[in-house]
Design an enzyme around this catalytic site. Structure first.
Site, mmCIF file in Angstrom:
data_model
loop_
_atom_site.group_PDB
_atom_site.id
_atom_site.type_symbol
_atom_site.label_atom_id
_atom_site.label_comp_id
_atom_site.label_asym_id
_atom_site.label_seq_id
_atom_site.Cartn_x
_atom_site.Cartn_y
_atom_site.Cartn_z
ATOM 1 N N GLU A 145 -21.145 -24.558 11.964
ATOM 2 C CA GLU A 145 -20.215 -24.775 10.846
ATOM 3 C C GLU A 145 -20.958 -25.228 9.596
ATOM 4 O O GLU A 145 -20.601 -24.847 8.465
ATOM 5 C CB GLU A 145 -19.171 -25.820 11.239
ATOM 6 N N LYS B 52 -25.260 -16.844 3.451
ATOM 7 C CA LYS B 52 -23.921 -17.338 3.790
ATOM 8 C C LYS B 52 -22.903 -16.198 3.787
ATOM 9 O O LYS B 52 -22.001 -16.159 4.636
ATOM 10 C CB LYS B 52 -23.521 -18.431 2.801
#
Length: 427
Positions: free
Chosen positions: A128, A204
């Protein structure tokens, strides 16, 4: 209930915060997990640095031996980079440990192999903290929206670049001045290349696209354009259109659903768009799905404590799985959609040209746009001593058509140069 033991790889800004929270919140973590959790070792490059709050006997410079220990249940990797992180994670799996990582570069480059190794070992791989710091984003995509169809993910996923562009917009500063301030305040690294050239955001974007579209996407699949060429004139032009410039990560499913694209680049968005109000080093991500509609995730995207918060959230989940003798969701790449190149992406464009200030130039420029199938929305022209600045904003067109248009414009005698090209999104 036996104590779960954790190995921490890396003790920089994030690692230090992870160790601090594990120590100061030990009782709460034990209550939430259902068993005590203990920091069993901390691997660092240099052992002689002071590390307040961490017992000297926990420090080691031999990361490999630490992850090979049979009593280690979970390895937290916050050292970053490709190697030795990849080898250490694979070694951890080989010895039965689950892994929590914040390593976006490694996951974007080799995530599928790491997931395969985790599955083979019957272990977890959670990350995460690899995208958007403290913001809960990957787990909602992977779990909360598992029954929905995500069509688009759009957002600001790099705090350094958002800080720089925010300063340029609010103060009129140039790129170099804004970067200097970001560095002085600790938002930018001594070598800011990964941030300002878009590498960090591209990694990302690859992770987000892979999870959102159930397709393997690597950083190499992501179109990347940094913000080093964004000028004060671009910022001023955006203001004149009631827009603001942001470095965006955009992952989209094609209209027919057969392919996806992932891209990172500066773009103008309306000041009425929710992302326009994201200031400083904050991150925000929009997720658009068929059933849920538009969802926005907002918060601090970097920093020791915020990132450690995401790491510890994963640690709790992984430890709970350990106690239950199960694992959480692994890689979901069943869709195997094609990752399309940038050429077919359709958006609007802001094109700034330096041209000769004389009759007929605007008509010449308009003809070139028309010949390549790019429709013009607005034109703004300002003369200055024989030369002029011509700003053209287009309707939606493919990236390939715009590129061909710009190449043809550069061949016109009356076009002195193409000052800037920027995409216009969010309308």
């Amino acid at each position: 209930m036996r104590t779960l033991k954790v190995a921490l790889l890396g003790c920089g800004v994030v690692g230090t915060e992870v160790a601090r929270i594990m120590t100061t919140h030990a009782a709460d973590l034990a209550a939430r997990i259902g068993a005590p959790v203990e920091l069993a070792g901390v691997a660092v490059r240099r052992a002689n640095r002071p590390r307040p709050g961490i017992a000297d006997e926990l420090i080691t410079t031999d990361a490999t031996e630490l992850v090979k220990r049979d009593d280690i249940d979970v390895v937290i990797e916050v050292i970053g980079g490709i190697e030795p992180a990849r080898s250490l994670i694979l070694t951890a799996f080989d010895h039965g440990a689950s892994v929590v990582s914040a390593n976006k570069a490694l996951l974007a480059a080799d995530g599928s192999a790491l997931h395969a190794a985790a599955a083979s070992a019957g272990a977890d791989l959670y990350y995460e903290a690899a995208v958007a710091g403290a913001i809960p984003l990957l787990r909602p995509l992977r779990e909360s929206l598992a029954g929905d169809k995500v069509n688009r993910v759009l957002g600001i996923v790099n705090g350094t670049t958002n800080f720089i562009l925010d300063k340029m917009d609010s103060t009129g500063a140039g790129y170099s001045e804004a970067l200097e301030e970001a560095t002085a305040l600790g938002y930018a690294e001594a070598d800011p290349t990964a941030d300002v050239e878009g590498f960090d955001a591209a990694a990302k974007a690859a992770i987000l696209a892979g999870i959102a579209f159930h397709t393997r996407v690597t950083a190499a699949d992501v179109f990347r354009e940094g913000l080093t060429e964004v000028t004060a004139a671009d910022i001023a032009s955006a203001k004149a259109m009631n827009n603001i410039v942001k470095l965006l990560a955009i992952c989209e499913r094609s209209a027919d659903g057969s392919s996806v694209t992932a891209r990172v680049h500066p773009a103008m968005i309306p000041r009425t768009h929710p992302l326009a109000s994201v200031r400083g080093a904050y991150n925000a991500v929009f997720v658009e799905s068929e059933a849920a509609g538009q969802l926005m995730f907002y918060g601090p995207g970097a920093g020791g404590a915020p990132t450690a918060s995401a790491v510890l959230g994963d640690l709790v989940a992984v430890c709970r799985n350990k106690l239950a003798g199960s694992t959480g969701p692994g890689e979901s790449a069943y869709a195997q959609l094609t990752v399309s190149p940038m050429d077919g992406v359709v958006t609007r464009y802001h094109v700034s040209l330096d041209v000769a200030d004389k009759a007929g130039v605007l008509a010449q420029v308009a003809t070139v746009f028309a010949e390549h199938g790019v429709s013009i929305d607005t034109v703004r022209q300002q003369g200055r001593e024989g030369d002029a600045s011509l700003v053209v904003v287009t309707h939606r067109a493919t990236d390939a058509a715009l590129s061909a248009t710009v190449s043809a414009l550069r061949n016109l005698d009356n076009v002195r140069g193409v000052a800037s090209i920027m995409r216009v999104e969010g309308e």
